[in-house]
Scaffold this motif. Structure first.
Motif, PDB file in Angstrom:
ATOM      1  N   GLY A  73     -15.808  32.662  28.130  1.00  0.00           N
ATOM      2  CA  GLY A  73     -15.513  33.567  27.312  1.00  0.00           C
ATOM      3  C   GLY A  73     -16.381  34.834  27.102  1.00  0.00           C
ATOM      4  N   THR A  74     -17.669  34.703  27.507  1.00  0.00           N
ATOM      5  CA  THR A  74     -18.668  35.521  27.244  1.00  0.00           C
ATOM      6  C   THR A  74     -19.424  36.081  28.619  1.00  0.00           C
ATOM      7  OG1 THR A  74     -20.349  34.060  26.395  1.00  0.00           O
ATOM      8  CG2 THR A  74     -18.952  35.342  24.691  1.00  0.00           C
ATOM      9  N   ALA A  75     -18.676  35.448  29.455  1.00  0.00           N
ATOM     10  CA  ALA A  75     -19.600  35.708  30.773  1.00  0.00           C
ATOM     11  C   ALA A  75     -19.441  37.104  31.136  1.00  0.00           C
ATOM     12  CB  ALA A  75     -18.707  34.888  31.988  1.00  0.00           C
ATOM     13  N   THR A  76     -20.377  37.835  31.689  1.00  0.00           N
ATOM     14  CA  THR A  76     -20.381  38.898  32.314  1.00  0.00           C
ATOM     15  C   THR A  76     -21.158  39.234  33.641  1.00  0.00           C
ATOM     16  OG1 THR A  76     -22.760  39.343  31.353  1.00  0.00           O
ATOM     17  CG2 THR A  76     -20.783  40.113  29.870  1.00  0.00           C
ATOM     18  N   ARG A  77     -20.879  40.243  34.397  1.00  0.00           N
ATOM     19  CA  ARG A  77     -21.344  40.470  35.657  1.00  0.00           C
ATOM     20  C   ARG A  77     -22.800  40.122  35.846  1.00  0.00           C
ATOM     21  NH1 ARG A  77     -19.923  43.888  40.143  1.00  0.00           N
ATOM     22  NH2 ARG A  77     -21.652  44.463  41.263  1.00  0.00           N
ATOM     23  N   GLY A  78     -23.287  39.293  36.698  1.00  0.00           N
ATOM     24  CA  GLY A  78     -24.604  39.170  36.882  1.00  0.00           C
ATOM     25  C   GLY A  78     -24.873  37.659  36.357  1.00  0.00           C
ATOM     26  N   ALA A  79     -24.063  36.962  35.632  1.00  0.00           N
ATOM     27  CA  ALA A  79     -24.359  35.932  35.005  1.00  0.00           C
ATOM     28  C   ALA A  79     -24.607  34.555  36.214  1.00  0.00           C
ATOM     29  CB  ALA A  79     -23.279  35.198  33.934  1.00  0.00           C
ATOM     30  N   ARG A  80     -25.491  33.933  36.092  1.00  0.00           N
ATOM     31  CA  ARG A  80     -25.459  32.659  36.977  1.00  0.00           C
ATOM     32  C   ARG A  80     -24.744  31.422  36.400  1.00  0.00           C
ATOM     33  NH1 ARG A  80     -30.720  32.194  40.018  1.00  0.00           N
ATOM     34  NH2 ARG A  80     -30.866  30.403  38.787  1.00  0.00           N
ATOM     35  N   VAL A  81     -24.157  30.845  37.380  1.00  0.00           N
ATOM     36  CA  VAL A  81     -23.167  29.755  36.906  1.00  0.00           C
ATOM     37  C   VAL A  81     -23.641  28.459  37.956  1.00  0.00           C
ATOM     38  CG1 VAL A  81     -21.499  31.041  35.651  1.00  0.00           C
ATOM     39  CG2 VAL A  81     -21.325  30.700  38.101  1.00  0.00           C
ATOM     40  N   ASN A  82     -23.574  27.157  37.471  1.00  0.00           N
ATOM     41  CA  ASN A  82     -23.639  26.203  38.245  1.00  0.00           C
ATOM     42  C   ASN A  82     -22.071  25.993  39.023  1.00  0.00           C
ATOM     43  OD1 ASN A  82     -26.343  25.573  37.716  1.00  0.00           O
ATOM     44  ND2 ASN A  82     -25.601  24.624  35.565  1.00  0.00           N
ATOM     45  N   LEU A  83     -22.288  25.570  40.068  1.00  0.00           N
ATOM     46  CA  LEU A  83     -20.987  25.208  40.992  1.00  0.00           C
ATOM     47  C   LEU A  83     -20.962  23.868  41.672  1.00  0.00           C
ATOM     48  CD1 LEU A  83     -20.740  28.727  42.980  1.00  0.00           C
ATOM     49  CD2 LEU A  83     -19.645  27.943  40.756  1.00  0.00           C
ATOM     50  N   GLU A  84     -19.789  23.215  41.442  1.00  0.00           N
ATOM     51  CA  GLU A  84     -19.551  21.904  42.254  1.00  0.00           C
ATOM     52  C   GLU A  84     -18.193  21.714  42.695  1.00  0.00           C
ATOM     53  OE1 GLU A  84     -19.587  17.149  41.678  1.00  0.00           O
ATOM     54  OE2 GLU A  84     -20.226  18.389  39.821  1.00  0.00           O
ATOM     55  N   LEU A  85     -17.890  21.335  44.024  1.00  0.00           N
ATOM     56  CA  LEU A  85     -16.578  21.194  44.353  1.00  0.00           C
ATOM     57  C   LEU A  85     -16.083  19.956  43.914  1.00  0.00           C
ATOM     58  CD1 LEU A  85     -16.954  22.435  48.116  1.00  0.00           C
ATOM     59  CD2 LEU A  85     -16.009  23.578  46.063  1.00  0.00           C
ATOM     60  N   ALA A  86     -14.788  19.862  43.825  1.00  0.00           N
ATOM     61  CA  ALA A  86     -14.239  18.316  43.394  1.00  0.00           C
ATOM     62  C   ALA A  86     -14.719  17.380  44.292  1.00  0.00           C
ATOM     63  CB  ALA A  86     -12.750  18.687  43.442  1.00  0.00           C
ATOM     64  N   ALA A  87     -14.912  16.074  43.705  1.00  0.00           N
ATOM     65  CA  ALA A  87     -15.116  15.042  44.264  1.00  0.00           C
ATOM     66  C   ALA A  87     -14.078  14.379  45.206  1.00  0.00           C
ATOM     67  CB  ALA A  87     -15.452  13.690  43.303  1.00  0.00           C
ATOM     68  N   THR A  88     -14.415  13.680  46.338  1.00  0.00           N
ATOM     69  CA  THR A  88     -13.442  13.159  47.015  1.00  0.00           C
ATOM     70  C   THR A  88     -13.780  11.726  46.958  1.00  0.00           C
ATOM     71  OG1 THR A  88     -14.706  13.365  49.129  1.00  0.00           O
ATOM     72  CG2 THR A  88     -13.440  15.223  48.651  1.00  0.00           C
ATOM     73  N   PRO A  89     -12.863  10.899  47.849  1.00  0.00           N
ATOM     74  CA  PRO A  89     -13.038   9.554  47.794  1.00  0.00           C
ATOM     75  C   PRO A  89     -14.454   9.127  48.589  1.00  0.00           C
ATOM     76  CG  PRO A  89     -10.643   9.731  48.288  1.00  0.00           C
ATOM     77  CD  PRO A  89     -11.553  11.098  48.248  1.00  0.00           C
ATOM     78  N   THR A  90     -14.890  10.065  49.394  1.00  0.00           N
ATOM     79  CA  THR A  90     -16.249   9.701  50.189  1.00  0.00           C
ATOM     80  C   THR A  90     -17.281  10.324  49.555  1.00  0.00           C
ATOM     81  OG1 THR A  90     -15.723  11.667  51.702  1.00  0.00           O
ATOM     82  CG2 THR A  90     -14.971   9.632  52.306  1.00  0.00           C
ATOM     83  N   THR A  91     -17.108  11.133  48.340  1.00  0.00           N
ATOM     84  CA  THR A  91     -18.467  11.673  47.701  1.00  0.00           C
ATOM     85  C   THR A  91     -19.182  10.747  47.104  1.00  0.00           C
ATOM     86  OG1 THR A  91     -16.878  13.748  47.243  1.00  0.00           O
ATOM     87  CG2 THR A  91     -18.863  13.216  45.687  1.00  0.00           C
ATOM     88  N   ALA A  92     -20.646  10.693  47.247  1.00  0.00           N
ATOM     89  CA  ALA A  92     -21.428   9.812  46.484  1.00  0.00           C
ATOM     90  C   ALA A  92     -21.521  10.235  45.199  1.00  0.00           C
ATOM     91  CB  ALA A  92     -22.756   9.999  47.084  1.00  0.00           C
ATOM     92  N   LEU A  93     -21.396   9.243  44.220  1.00  0.00           N
ATOM     93  CA  LEU A  93     -21.144   9.309  42.859  1.00  0.00           C
ATOM     94  C   LEU A  93     -22.679   9.269  42.475  1.00  0.00           C
ATOM     95  CD1 LEU A  93     -19.575   9.656  40.414  1.00  0.00           C
ATOM     96  CD2 LEU A  93     -19.354   7.240  40.289  1.00  0.00           C
ATOM     97  N   GLY A  94     -23.560  10.508  42.654  1.00  0.00           N
ATOM     98  CA  GLY A  94     -24.944  10.427  42.273  1.00  0.00           C
ATOM     99  C   GLY A  94     -25.244  10.741  40.848  1.00  0.00           C
ATOM    100  N   GLY A  95     -23.888  11.355  40.062  1.00  0.00           N
ATOM    101  CA  GLY A  95     -24.220  11.666  38.536  1.00  0.00           C
ATOM    102  C   GLY A  95     -23.234  10.634  37.773  1.00  0.00           C
ATOM    103  N   HIS A  96     -22.204  11.166  37.349  1.00  0.00           N
ATOM    104  CA  HIS A  96     -21.185  10.376  36.429  1.00  0.00           C
ATOM    105  C   HIS A  96     -20.027  11.051  36.547  1.00  0.00           C
ATOM    106  CE1 HIS A  96     -21.900  13.037  33.156  1.00  0.00           C
ATOM    107  NE2 HIS A  96     -21.074  12.645  32.569  1.00  0.00           N
ATOM    108  N   PHE A  97     -18.642  10.397  35.974  1.00  0.00           N
ATOM    109  CA  PHE A  97     -17.460  10.823  36.045  1.00  0.00           C
ATOM    110  C   PHE A  97     -17.461  12.206  35.112  1.00  0.00           C
ATOM    111  CE2 PHE A  97     -16.460   6.537  36.986  1.00  0.00           C
ATOM    112  CZ  PHE A  97     -16.015   6.658  38.419  1.00  0.00           C
TER     113      PHE A  97
END
Length: 196
Positions: A73-97
């Protein structure tokens, strides 16, 4: 669904109000190879749907509920954001759900650097206190983390150098807000045990 393992740090290239809330345009490179319109993508911990895509990034619409509950809601131009694509059945579960359904915003209280890593202490909002456990999972800005210490009003994470370098968490300073998602398993357990 996601795993909380960040694939890239993107940059907000445009953020503007729209009739349905807001439209965010995110510049990125690495995730574009596997990103299509209608795909889900985790942006700073928030599950969004890709509505446009070009060779520089993608756009997503953000509804008022998400704008009110998250840092988008307060994001502005130039803000850095973490990105991750959705998991698939073959994605390694290195983190958690990770659902990408943010519970609320918290803030960094203190930071103690330890070499290239750090110990980060965050405020623990009372509404989520029963959902956070020591050595359990928590998601901050889309990053899967282990709770290293827990108090009545705070929780801590130990940020390893790799995570500090590859996510936005490495640049956090006291007072900075982050999106918080508690563990979905804890939510279901509480729902079963606590009478409405």
């Amino acid at each position: 669904m996601f795993t909380g393992i960040v694939e890239e740090i993107g940059t907000v290239r445009h953020a503007a109000p729209s009739p349905s809330g807001a439209r965010l345009e995110i510049a990125c490179q690495r995730v574009l190879d596997r990103l299509s319109i209608d795909d889900s993508v985790n942006v700073a911990g928030v599950c969004l749907t890709v509505v446009q895509r070009d060779d520089r990034g993608f756009a997503a619409d953000v509804v008022p509920e998400t704008l009110a509950r998250t840092t988008l809601g307060t994001a502005t131009r130039g803000a850095r954001v973490n990105l991750e694509l959705a998991a698939t059945p073959t994605t390694a579960l290195g983190g958690h759900f990770v659902q990408g359904h943010v519970d609320g915003v918290t803030e960094l209280l203190t930071r103690k650097d330890a070499g290239e890593g750090a110990r980060l202490r965050f405020a623990l909002p009372r509404a989520f206190a029963r959902l956070v456990v020591e050595k359990g999972f928590v998601t901050l800005d889309g990053v899967s983390l282990t709770v290293a210490d827990l108090g009545r009003t705070f929780f801590e994470i130990a940020l390893i150098p790799h995570t500090a370098a590859r996510t936005t968490l490495g640049a956090l300073r006291p007072g900075d807000p982050v999106n918080l998602e508690t563990d979905v398993i804890a939510k279901y357990v509480r729902r079963i045990l606590v009478k409405p």
